[in-house]
Design an enzyme around this catalytic site. Structure first.
Site, short mmCIF file in Angstrom:
data_model
loop_
_atom_site.label_atom_id
_atom_site.label_comp_id
_atom_site.label_asym_id
_atom_site.label_seq_id
_atom_site.Cartn_x
_atom_site.Cartn_y
_atom_site.Cartn_z
N PRO A 88 0.80 -1.23 0.00
CA PRO A 88 0.00 0.00 0.00
C PRO A 88 0.83 1.28 0.00
O PRO A 88 0.37 2.32 -0.47
CB PRO A 88 -0.82 -0.12 1.29
CG PRO A 88 -0.87 -1.57 1.58
CD PRO A 88 0.45 -2.11 1.12
N GLU A 116 0.64 -7.89 8.20
CA GLU A 116 0.62 -6.43 8.39
C GLU A 116 1.66 -5.72 7.53
O GLU A 116 1.80 -4.50 7.62
CB GLU A 116 0.86 -6.10 9.88
CG GLU A 116 -0.27 -6.53 10.78
CD GLU A 116 -1.59 -5.85 10.42
OE1 GLU A 116 -1.62 -4.61 10.31
OE2 GLU A 116 -2.58 -6.57 10.24
N ARG A 153 -0.59 -6.57 -21.88
CA ARG A 153 -1.42 -6.08 -22.97
C ARG A 153 -0.64 -5.22 -23.96
O ARG A 153 -1.03 -5.08 -25.11
CB ARG A 153 -2.58 -5.26 -22.40
CG ARG A 153 -3.61 -6.09 -21.63
CD ARG A 153 -4.63 -5.19 -20.95
NE ARG A 153 -5.37 -4.39 -21.92
CZ ARG A 153 -6.39 -4.83 -22.64
NH1 ARG A 153 -6.80 -6.08 -22.50
NH2 ARG A 153 -7.01 -4.04 -23.49
N ASP A 168 -7.60 1.70 -25.18
CA ASP A 168 -8.18 1.48 -23.86
C ASP A 168 -8.34 2.79 -23.10
O ASP A 168 -7.68 3.78 -23.38
CB ASP A 168 -7.29 0.55 -23.03
CG ASP A 168 -7.44 -0.89 -23.44
OD1 ASP A 168 -8.43 -1.21 -24.13
OD2 ASP A 168 -6.57 -1.69 -23.08
#
Length: 258
Positions: A88, A116, A153, A168
């Site tokens: 994160p 964690e 992609r 896209d």
């Protein structure tokens, strides 16, 4: 390109990459995906990869030794690979980054976190930290798979049509325009006439208008200052008549939707 996942759940990676476009790319030899499990480098009988944090606190923390040894093993296989930790606290992944990863074609070692988080010392063996958004998921496998899917992609040969990736959402900096297919009328809802008339210039203009309007409604942060000015009626005095007409049409459609 080659991707090695450092993960305690290799079966999750194998299952997710054994379908659809990624599977076809693997079968064609365009990409390679493999896994290394940190549990294989543990030194205790329980094969523990986590421990309680110094200083106290809820949850457990990924121990450095099994992960670092797993990274070292991956580096023996892919010595020039970029080591990326999915967590994160990393830089938020953007389309421009995806395109650059594919363009550089540098192999990747993807370190998937759990619990964690990582023992901070692990990052001494990491080149980059990445996040896929401002939220937390249960492990790094899904973010790592998102990264590989997005990058793949743009690798030549992965998609059936090379222009698919280029068109896209986010590829142009704007959200994608609406798409339609057969039947022409579905439960009273008809495909817009402009898409049925075969005039490619008008179709391109319509798609750009719809992309601008969608982006204005949903992701204003993606618009340039100039685009935002035009959409809010602050037209540049030196623009051509064609440009002025285009932006006036966009403004008119935008107002009709309110």
């Amino acid at each position: 390109m080659k991707f090695i996942f450092i993960t305690i759940f290799p079966e999750q990676i194998e299952a997710a990459s054994d379908h659809s476009i990624l599977k076809r790319a693997k079968d064609a030899g365009i990409i390679e995906i493999s896994c290394i499990n940190p549990r294989d480098f543990t030194t205790d009988k329980h094969r523990s990869v986590d421990d309680s944090p110094f200083g106290g606190g809820a949850g457990m923390v990924f121990k450095p030794q099994p992960l670092v040894d797993a990274i070292r093993k991956a580096k023996e296989v892919l010595p020039y690979a970029k080591v990326i930790a999915l967590c994160p606290g990393g830089t938020t992944l953007k389309q421009s980054m995806v395109v650059n990863y594919a363009k550089n074609a540098q192999d990747m070692i993807l370190v998937c976190g759990h619990y964690e988080g990582f023992d901070e010392r692990i990052f001494n063996w990491v080149d980059e930290k990445l996040s896929i958004g401002d939220y937390v998921v249960t492990g790094g496998e899904l973010p790592a798979l998102v990264l590989v899917d997005a990058v793949s992609r743009f690798i030549p040969g992965v998609l059936g049509k090379a222009e698919s990736a280029a068109e896209d959402s986010f590829a142009t900096g704007l959200l994608e325009y609406p798409q339609y297919t057969r039947p022409e009328i579905f439960e009273g809802l008809q495909v817009p006439e402009v898409l049925r008339n075969g005039d490619h210039a008008k179709i391109a203009a319509w798609r750009l208008k719809k992309s601008l309007i969608a982006t204005y409604h949903l992701r204003k942060d993606l618009l340039t200052a100039e685009q935002l000015d035009m959409l809010e009626g602050r037209l540049h005095p030196k623009m051509s008549k064609t440009q002025r007409r285009f932006w006036e049409e966009v403004r008119s459609e935008l107002n009709e939707e309110h």
